[in-house]
Design an enzyme around this catalytic site. Structure first.
Site, mmCIF file in Angstrom:
data_model
loop_
_atom_site.group_PDB
_atom_site.id
_atom_site.type_symbol
_atom_site.label_atom_id
_atom_site.label_comp_id
_atom_site.label_asym_id
_atom_site.label_seq_id
_atom_site.Cartn_x
_atom_site.Cartn_y
_atom_site.Cartn_z
ATOM 1 N N ASP A 43 6.131 26.124 -17.471
ATOM 2 C CA ASP A 43 6.756 24.829 -17.201
ATOM 3 C C ASP A 43 5.939 24.104 -16.130
ATOM 4 O O ASP A 43 5.512 24.710 -15.152
ATOM 5 C CB ASP A 43 8.171 25.087 -16.658
ATOM 6 C CG ASP A 43 9.192 24.127 -17.216
ATOM 7 O OD1 ASP A 43 8.803 23.208 -17.965
ATOM 8 O OD2 ASP A 43 10.383 24.315 -16.923
ATOM 9 N N GLU A 102 17.806 18.940 -24.508
ATOM 10 C CA GLU A 102 18.817 19.555 -23.636
ATOM 11 C C GLU A 102 20.087 18.700 -23.537
ATOM 12 O O GLU A 102 20.016 17.493 -23.243
ATOM 13 C CB GLU A 102 18.225 19.762 -22.231
ATOM 14 C CG GLU A 102 19.235 20.363 -21.258
ATOM 15 C CD GLU A 102 18.634 20.966 -19.999
ATOM 16 O OE1 GLU A 102 17.390 20.993 -19.879
ATOM 17 O OE2 GLU A 102 19.408 21.416 -19.138
HETATM 18 O O1 KIV Z 1 13.250 25.326 -16.759
HETATM 19 C C1 KIV Z 1 13.987 25.694 -17.671
HETATM 20 O O2 KIV Z 1 14.491 26.823 -17.686
HETATM 21 C C2 KIV Z 1 14.272 24.770 -18.740
HETATM 22 C C3 KIV Z 1 15.518 25.015 -19.533
HETATM 23 C C4 KIV Z 1 16.112 23.764 -19.944
HETATM 24 C C5 KIV Z 1 15.290 25.918 -20.682
HETATM 25 O O3 KIV Z 1 13.542 23.864 -18.960
#
Ligand code: KIV
Length: 296
Positions: free
Chosen positions: A99, A198
């Site tokens: 991420d 989401e």
């Molecule tokens: O950071 C995270 O865990 C997400 C969730 C919405 C899956 O982006």
């Protein structure tokens, strides 16, 4: 320290096929559900790999689940890098997504490509995820052009929690739903390999999934999406108390850990731990030799 290696852990799990973008696309075409979950560390990712989860997201939600912040905003690239490397090591076959944390891609296209490249080159992830719609299209395009698979994230985007006025469901009025549908189209055209939706109504999730040629993954976007993701700490019940509407809890790990720690503490206090079975024996002659040497 014990180093757990299950029968199927990474060193002896040659049977599992590497999950790739073509594998994910084929699942969408076949109508087979894509499984995805967050993972932040080596032991958890080892089990996620063992059960054959398709995608492990090293989510910036670790800011809340692992570091105890009340939002994802304080998470940095350095923190994401440490966790992404640990997950990659544990799960060689899963498609691992790093991420992109707040302020690691919003400033410029160059910043976005540099940081996505860092997660790919330094941590070995298979792709990255960034939040936002049309305003992120240029970044998705540039990241993809650099050979880095990029997943979009629409709907409730936690990095914009302040702008959204809290962790609230999105796409519940026609204008907002139509914007999400349009944003999904724009992200696909920009080159996103998948999109995470989401906290939106399942009917809106269905429309987006039917119109998209790329996998659409739901977290609170209903059963019609191509796959589902949840935060691993939520499904395991690490934190008793409030849980989001879209979470299904499969265990009460908090209770298991609390019980074990209580017993451990009690055993020490009552002199029951350690016992003979935890002792390193020493030869009587050696002991006598030590004592004799000390008496001199
Ligand atoms: O950071 C995270 O865990 C997400 C969730 C919405 C899956 O982006």
């Amino acid at each position: 320290m014990s180093m757990w290696k299950s029968e199927n852990s990474q060193n002896d799990a040659p049977k599992r096929k590497k999950v790739t973008i073509p594998v994910l696309n084929q699942k969408k075409l076949n109508g087979e559900a894509i499984t995805m979950i967050t993972g932040y560390d080596y032991p958890m990712a080892l089990i996620e790999e063992e059960v054959g989860i398709d995608i492990i997201l090293v989510g910036d939600s670790l800011g809340m689940t692992v570091y105890g912040y009340d939002s994802t905003l304080p998470v940095t690239m350095d923190v994401m890098a440490v966790h992404s490397k640990a997950v990659r090591k544990a799960a060689p076959k899963a498609f691992v997504i790093g991420d992109m944390p707040y302020m690691s891609y919003q400033i410029s296209v160059e910043q976005a490509v540099t940081n996505a490249g860092r997660l790919m080159q330094e941590c070995g992830v298979d792709g990255v995820k960034l939040e936002g719609g049309v305003e992120m299209a240029d970044k998705i395009k540039a990241i993809t052009k650099a050979g880095i698979p990029a997943m979009g994230h629409l709907g409730l985007t936690p990095q914009s929690v302040s702008q959204l006025g809290g962790f609230k469901a999105q796409g519940r009025d026609a204008g907002n739903a139509l914007k999400l549908i349009e944003d999904a189209k724009i992200l696909e055209e920009a080159g996103a390999f998948a999109i995470l939706m989401e906290a939106i109504p399942s009917e809106v999730g269905k429309i987006i999934t039917e119109r998209a040629n790329i996998p659409i993954i739901s977290i609170g976007a209903g059963p019609h999406c191509d796959g589902q993701v949840l935060v691993v700490h939520d499904i395991l019940g690490f934190f008793p108390g409030h849980k989001a509407k879209f979470v299904k809890q499969y265990a009460q790990v908090h209770e298991v850990i609390r019980k074990a720690l209580t017993e451990y503490k009690k055993d020490i206090e009552e002199g029951k731990f350690p016992s003979d079975e935890h002792d390193y024996p020493i030869d009587e002659d050696v002991l006598a030799e030590i004592k004799a040497a000390l008496e001199k």
